[in-house]
Design a protein around this motif. Structure first.
Motif, short mmCIF file in Angstrom:
data_model
loop_
_atom_site.label_atom_id
_atom_site.label_comp_id
_atom_site.label_asym_id
_atom_site.label_seq_id
_atom_site.Cartn_x
_atom_site.Cartn_y
_atom_site.Cartn_z
N LEU A 42 0.82 -1.21 0.00
CA LEU A 42 0.00 0.00 0.00
C LEU A 42 0.86 1.26 0.00
N ALA A 43 1.98 1.21 0.72
CA ALA A 43 2.89 2.36 0.72
C ALA A 43 3.44 2.60 -0.68
N ALA A 44 3.79 1.52 -1.36
CA ALA A 44 4.28 1.65 -2.74
C ALA A 44 3.18 2.21 -3.65
N ALA A 45 1.94 1.80 -3.40
CA ALA A 45 0.82 2.22 -4.25
C ALA A 45 0.58 3.71 -4.18
N THR A 46 0.89 4.34 -3.06
CA THR A 46 0.60 5.77 -2.90
C THR A 46 1.68 6.66 -3.50
N ALA A 103 -9.97 -2.71 -2.24
CA ALA A 103 -10.78 -1.77 -3.01
C ALA A 103 -10.10 -0.41 -2.93
N VAL A 104 -9.65 0.09 -4.08
CA VAL A 104 -9.08 1.44 -4.14
C VAL A 104 -10.23 2.39 -4.39
N ILE A 105 -10.46 3.26 -3.43
CA ILE A 105 -11.62 4.14 -3.46
C ILE A 105 -11.22 5.50 -4.02
N SER A 106 -11.91 5.92 -5.08
CA SER A 106 -11.76 7.28 -5.59
C SER A 106 -12.59 8.19 -4.69
N SER A 107 -11.90 9.12 -4.02
CA SER A 107 -12.57 10.00 -3.06
C SER A 107 -12.16 11.44 -3.35
N PRO A 108 -12.71 12.03 -4.41
CA PRO A 108 -12.27 13.36 -4.82
C PRO A 108 -12.57 14.42 -3.78
N LYS A 109 -11.70 15.44 -3.74
CA LYS A 109 -11.83 16.55 -2.80
C LYS A 109 -12.18 17.82 -3.58
N PRO A 110 -13.05 18.66 -3.03
CA PRO A 110 -13.32 19.95 -3.70
C PRO A 110 -12.04 20.77 -3.81
N HIS A 111 -11.76 21.29 -5.00
CA HIS A 111 -10.55 22.07 -5.21
C HIS A 111 -10.77 23.04 -6.38
N PRO A 112 -10.31 24.28 -6.25
CA PRO A 112 -10.59 25.27 -7.30
C PRO A 112 -9.85 25.03 -8.61
N ALA A 121 -7.88 10.20 -12.09
CA ALA A 121 -6.68 9.67 -12.74
C ALA A 121 -5.62 9.29 -11.70
N SER A 122 -5.51 10.07 -10.64
CA SER A 122 -4.58 9.74 -9.58
C SER A 122 -4.97 8.44 -8.88
N ALA A 123 -6.28 8.25 -8.66
CA ALA A 123 -6.75 7.01 -8.05
C ALA A 123 -6.47 5.82 -8.95
N ALA A 124 -6.62 6.00 -10.27
CA ALA A 124 -6.31 4.93 -11.21
C ALA A 124 -4.81 4.60 -11.17
N ALA A 125 -3.99 5.65 -10.99
CA ALA A 125 -2.55 5.42 -10.87
C ALA A 125 -2.23 4.60 -9.62
N VAL A 126 -2.98 4.83 -8.54
CA VAL A 126 -2.81 4.02 -7.33
C VAL A 126 -3.11 2.55 -7.64
N CYS A 127 -4.15 2.31 -8.43
CA CYS A 127 -4.51 0.93 -8.78
C CYS A 127 -3.36 0.22 -9.50
N PRO A 163 -21.47 9.36 -0.73
CA PRO A 163 -22.12 9.54 -2.04
C PRO A 163 -21.18 9.99 -3.16
N HIS A 164 -20.12 10.72 -2.85
CA HIS A 164 -19.23 11.22 -3.89
C HIS A 164 -18.13 10.21 -4.25
N GLU A 165 -18.11 9.05 -3.60
CA GLU A 165 -17.03 8.09 -3.81
C GLU A 165 -17.45 6.96 -4.74
N SER A 166 -16.46 6.35 -5.37
CA SER A 166 -16.66 5.16 -6.19
C SER A 166 -15.42 4.29 -6.07
N VAL A 167 -15.47 3.14 -6.70
CA VAL A 167 -14.32 2.23 -6.68
C VAL A 167 -13.52 2.41 -7.96
N ALA A 168 -12.27 2.83 -7.82
CA ALA A 168 -11.39 2.93 -8.99
C ALA A 168 -10.93 1.55 -9.42
N GLY A 169 -10.84 0.63 -8.48
CA GLY A 169 -10.43 -0.72 -8.83
C GLY A 169 -10.52 -1.67 -7.65
N PHE A 170 -10.89 -2.90 -7.95
CA PHE A 170 -10.78 -4.00 -7.00
C PHE A 170 -9.49 -4.74 -7.34
#
Length: 197
Positions: A42-46, A103-112, A121-127, A163-170
């Motif tokens: 997991l450390a490598a994945a991040t 389960a790698v969870i895509s959990s986007p943060k509000p950002h301007p 895309a970053s979550a997919a890179a984690v996968c 509600p704002h989250e989804s699974v980028a990959g199992f």
């Protein structure tokens, strides 16, 4: 201010990347990394591109019992959605027999300035980083998605996602029991355009 040393070539890492191959769930056994070994993966994945250092992802580690629970939910939700019977049986067996799925969870943060698409895309890179870390550590592994990655009732009932989250990959990780044959690879020359001016 110290200057970091230049990168040195790593032929072994490049050789690994040139020949890496996912292992489908049917080719995985019932042994999985223990908690300490998984922490390393997991450390490598991040270690991925993450514009703004938002960390727009998180992990849910599903052990064998959790996978069995989600296999039951797979059957009921898949039937409700009208998923093809053969597809549903494959989806179910991939979970019911799994000793470990991350389960790698895509959990986007509000950002301007960092759009959700870039955060996904970053979550997919984690996968892909987790997949490759597992393979490099000698485990069989595969990255899967499918309808369960976005079906809101499955995500809420099965994984308790916001509600704002989804699974980028199992990411299935286990010992390899069969070696898959390689498959035809893309013709990179046909896919590459060189722009010189």
């Amino acid at each position: 201010m110290s200057v970091p040393p230049p990168l040195s070539p790593n032929p072994a890492a490049l050789e690994f990347l040139l020949h890496r191959r996912s292992r489908p769930p049917r080719m995985l056994g019932n042994s999985a990394p223990d908690r300490e070994a998984l922490r390393t993966l997991l450390a490598a994945a991040t270690r991925v591109p993450d514009h703004g250092k938002l960390e727009p992802w998180r992990f849910i580690v599903l052990t064998a019992e959790a996978c069995k629970r989600l296999a039951v939910l797979t059957k009921s939700r898949g039937a409700a959605l009208g998923v093809d019977e053969r597809r549903l049986e494959k989806d179910h067996s991939g979970f019911v027999d799994a000793p470990l799925i991350v389960a790698v969870i895509s959990s986007p943060k509000p950002h301007p300035t960092v759009p959700e698409s870039e955060q996904y895309a970053s979550a997919a890179a984690v996968c892909v980083s987790l997949l490759n870390a597992a393979l490099a550590a000698g485990w069989g592994a595969v990255w899967l998605t499918g309808w369960r990655a976005t079906d809101r009732p499955f995500l809420t009932q099965g994984l308790n996602l916001f509600p704002h989250e989804s699974v980028a990959g199992f990411i299935h990780i286990a010992n390899e029991v069969r070696v898959p044959p390689d498959r035809p690879r893309p013709d990179t020359d046909a896919l590459t355009t060189w722009v010189n001016t």
